[in-house]
Design a protein around this motif. Structure first.
Motif, PDB file in Angstrom:
ATOM      1  N   ALA A  99       0.835  -1.198   0.000  1.00 29.80           N
ATOM      2  CA  ALA A  99       0.000   0.000   0.000  1.00 29.80           C
ATOM      3  C   ALA A  99       0.868   1.245   0.000  1.00 29.80           C
ATOM      4  CB  ALA A  99      -0.910   0.002   1.234  1.00 29.80           C
ATOM      5  N   LEU A 100       0.233   2.366  -0.290  1.00 32.14           N
ATOM      6  CA  LEU A 100       0.842   3.689  -0.149  1.00 32.14           C
ATOM      7  C   LEU A 100       0.017   4.448   0.866  1.00 32.14           C
ATOM      8  CD1 LEU A 100       1.247   4.719  -3.902  1.00 32.14           C
ATOM      9  CD2 LEU A 100       3.011   3.782  -2.416  1.00 32.14           C
ATOM     10  N   SER A 157      -4.921   6.624   1.772  1.00 30.58           N
ATOM     11  CA  SER A 157      -4.275   5.315   1.654  1.00 30.58           C
ATOM     12  C   SER A 157      -4.773   4.650   0.372  1.00 30.58           C
ATOM     13  CB  SER A 157      -4.569   4.436   2.866  1.00 30.58           C
ATOM     14  OG  SER A 157      -5.930   4.095   2.925  1.00 30.58           O
ATOM     15  N   ILE A 158      -3.833   4.024  -0.316  1.00 31.20           N
ATOM     16  CA  ILE A 158      -4.125   3.309  -1.549  1.00 31.20           C
ATOM     17  C   ILE A 158      -3.570   1.909  -1.355  1.00 31.20           C
ATOM     18  CG2 ILE A 158      -3.782   3.246  -4.041  1.00 31.20           C
ATOM     19  CD1 ILE A 158      -3.042   6.270  -3.836  1.00 31.20           C
ATOM     20  N   GLU A 159      -4.446   0.908  -1.367  1.00 33.28           N
ATOM     21  CA  GLU A 159      -4.024  -0.465  -1.083  1.00 33.28           C
ATOM     22  C   GLU A 159      -4.133  -1.337  -2.326  1.00 33.28           C
ATOM     23  OE1 GLU A 159      -5.930  -1.860   2.432  1.00 33.28           O
ATOM     24  OE2 GLU A 159      -5.224  -0.146   3.590  1.00 33.28           O
ATOM     25  N   VAL A 160      -3.210  -2.276  -2.439  1.00 31.59           N
ATOM     26  CA  VAL A 160      -3.110  -3.130  -3.616  1.00 31.59           C
ATOM     27  C   VAL A 160      -4.386  -3.926  -3.867  1.00 31.59           C
ATOM     28  CG1 VAL A 160      -2.096  -5.154  -2.494  1.00 31.59           C
ATOM     29  CG2 VAL A 160      -1.524  -4.642  -4.872  1.00 31.59           C
ATOM     30  N   GLU A 197      -5.929  -3.459  -9.700  1.00 32.27           N
ATOM     31  CA  GLU A 197      -5.283  -4.538 -10.435  1.00 32.27           C
ATOM     32  C   GLU A 197      -3.856  -4.186 -10.820  1.00 32.27           C
ATOM     33  OE1 GLU A 197      -7.690  -5.499 -13.794  1.00 32.27           O
ATOM     34  OE2 GLU A 197      -9.493  -5.675 -12.563  1.00 32.27           O
ATOM     35  N   ARG A 198      -3.608  -2.940 -11.147  1.00 30.40           N
ATOM     36  CA  ARG A 198      -2.275  -2.519 -11.607  1.00 30.40           C
ATOM     37  C   ARG A 198      -1.713  -1.505 -10.628  1.00 30.40           C
ATOM     38  NH1 ARG A 198      -2.154  -2.175 -17.918  1.00 30.40           N
ATOM     39  NH2 ARG A 198      -0.495  -3.669 -17.696  1.00 30.40           N
ATOM     40  N   PHE A 199      -1.453  -1.969  -9.421  1.00 20.44           N
ATOM     41  CA  PHE A 199      -0.993  -1.104  -8.345  1.00 20.44           C
ATOM     42  C   PHE A 199       0.410  -0.559  -8.611  1.00 20.44           C
ATOM     43  CE2 PHE A 199       1.018  -0.452  -4.197  1.00 20.44           C
ATOM     44  CZ  PHE A 199       0.116   0.421  -3.614  1.00 20.44           C
ATOM     45  N   GLY A 200       1.295  -1.362  -9.175  1.00 23.74           N
ATOM     46  CA  GLY A 200       2.680  -0.940  -9.420  1.00 23.74           C
ATOM     47  C   GLY A 200       2.790   0.321 -10.256  1.00 23.74           C
ATOM     48  N   ALA A 237      -1.464   2.279 -18.004  1.00 21.91           N
ATOM     49  CA  ALA A 237      -2.615   2.683 -17.190  1.00 21.91           C
ATOM     50  C   ALA A 237      -3.569   1.516 -17.030  1.00 21.91           C
ATOM     51  CB  ALA A 237      -3.347   3.856 -17.844  1.00 21.91           C
ATOM     52  N   GLY A 238      -4.029   1.295 -15.809  1.00 24.84           N
ATOM     53  CA  GLY A 238      -5.006   0.245 -15.537  1.00 24.84           C
ATOM     54  C   GLY A 238      -6.416   0.756 -15.753  1.00 24.84           C
ATOM     55  N   GLU A 239      -7.354  -0.147 -15.759  1.00 28.69           N
ATOM     56  CA  GLU A 239      -8.731   0.268 -16.029  1.00 28.69           C
ATOM     57  C   GLU A 239      -9.363   0.995 -14.863  1.00 28.69           C
ATOM     58  OE1 GLU A 239     -11.400  -3.589 -15.271  1.00 28.69           O
ATOM     59  OE2 GLU A 239      -9.914  -3.811 -16.844  1.00 28.69           O
ATOM     60  N   ASN A 240      -8.831   0.851 -13.652  1.00 30.87           N
ATOM     61  CA  ASN A 240      -9.444   1.533 -12.526  1.00 30.87           C
ATOM     62  C   ASN A 240      -8.559   2.623 -11.962  1.00 30.87           C
ATOM     63  OD1 ASN A 240      -7.609  -0.243 -11.548  1.00 30.87           O
ATOM     64  ND2 ASN A 240      -8.906  -1.135  -9.978  1.00 30.87           N
ATOM     65  N   GLN A 241      -7.586   3.076 -12.733  1.00 33.57           N
ATOM     66  CA  GLN A 241      -6.828   4.259 -12.381  1.00 33.57           C
ATOM     67  C   GLN A 241      -6.382   4.909 -13.673  1.00 33.57           C
ATOM     68  OE1 GLN A 241      -5.003   1.430 -10.655  1.00 33.57           O
ATOM     69  NE2 GLN A 241      -3.399   1.096 -12.110  1.00 33.57           N
ATOM     70  N   THR A 242      -6.298   6.217 -13.656  1.00 34.15           N
ATOM     71  CA  THR A 242      -5.868   6.917 -14.862  1.00 34.15           C
ATOM     72  C   THR A 242      -4.869   7.981 -14.487  1.00 34.15           C
ATOM     73  OG1 THR A 242      -7.645   8.535 -14.686  1.00 34.15           O
ATOM     74  CG2 THR A 242      -8.079   6.577 -16.019  1.00 34.15           C
ATOM     75  N   ASP A 243      -4.168   8.462 -15.486  1.00 39.62           N
ATOM     76  CA  ASP A 243      -3.193   9.523 -15.307  1.00 39.62           C
ATOM     77  C   ASP A 243      -3.691  10.732 -16.068  1.00 39.62           C
ATOM     78  OD1 ASP A 243       0.416   9.655 -15.759  1.00 39.62           O
ATOM     79  OD2 ASP A 243      -0.968  11.034 -14.860  1.00 39.62           O
ATOM     80  N   ASP A 244      -4.191  11.709 -15.343  1.00 36.02           N
ATOM     81  CA  ASP A 244      -4.750  12.903 -15.963  1.00 36.02           C
ATOM     82  C   ASP A 244      -3.671  13.914 -16.360  1.00 36.02           C
ATOM     83  OD1 ASP A 244      -7.245  11.842 -15.621  1.00 36.02           O
ATOM     84  OD2 ASP A 244      -7.621  12.902 -13.756  1.00 36.02           O
ATOM     85  N   GLY A 245      -2.436  13.676 -15.979  1.00 31.69           N
ATOM     86  CA  GLY A 245      -1.387  14.635 -16.230  1.00 31.69           C
ATOM     87  C   GLY A 245      -0.819  14.429 -17.550  1.00 31.69           C
TER      88      GLY A 245
END
Length: 120
Positions: free
Chosen positions: A55-56, A69-72, A76-79, A112-120
Motif C-alpha cells: 500500500a501507499l 491510503s491506496i491499497e493493492v 489490479e495494476r498497483f505498481g 494505465a489500468g482500467e481503474n486508475q488513470t493519469d490525468d497529467g
C-alpha cells in the motif's frame, strides 16, 4: 435465485470500488457514496509503504494519521499507480520503506489500468 443474488452483490461491490487519478499536481481517490479525497503533491510530507500490506499511505502531517491510503487489493495494476505517485512527490518528502519496495515500483511498467488513470 441464490446465484442471481450473488452476482448482483458482486456487481454492486465492483461498482463501489475506488478510482485513483494522478495529475501533475494532485492525487484524487474517488468512491461512490463517499466524499472524494484529494491531496496536492506539494502538501505531502511523508509516504509510508507498510510491511504488512502492499500500500501507499500519504501524510500531510509527519506524525499524524494517513490522509490518503491506496491499497493493492483495490487496484489490479498497483505498481504503475505507485510509480506515478512516487515520480511526482516533492523532493523533500520523507519516504519510509521498511519492506524495500520503492525501487521495484520505480522499475515497473507505466501502463494505465482500467481503474486508475493519469490525468497529467
Amino acid at each position: 435465485m441464490l446465484l442471481t443474488g450473488a452476482t448482483l452483490l458482486a456487481a454492486a461491490g465492483y461498482g463501489l470500488r475506488a478510482t485513483v487519478r494522478v495529475s501533475e499536481t494532485a492525487v484524487r481517490k474517488t468512491r461512490p457514496l463517499w466524499t472524494d479525497n484529494v491531496l496536492r503533491f506539494e502538501d505531502i510530507q511523508r509516504l509510508h509503504l507498510p510491511v504488512t500490506t502492499e500500500a501507499l499511505w500519504l501524510y500531510t502531517e509527519p506524525n499524524g494519521s494517513p490522509d490518503l491510503s491506496i491499497e493493492v487489493q483495490s487496484f489490479e495494476r498497483f505498481g504503475p499507480l505507485a510509480r506515478r505517485v512516487l515520480r511526482r512527490l516533492p523532493q523533500q518528502t520523507e519516504i519510509q520503506d521498511p519492506a524495500g519496495r520503492v525501487e521495484e515500483y520505480r522499475r515497473c511498467g507505466d501502463a494505465a489500468g482500467e481503474n486508475q488513470t493519469d490525468d497529467g
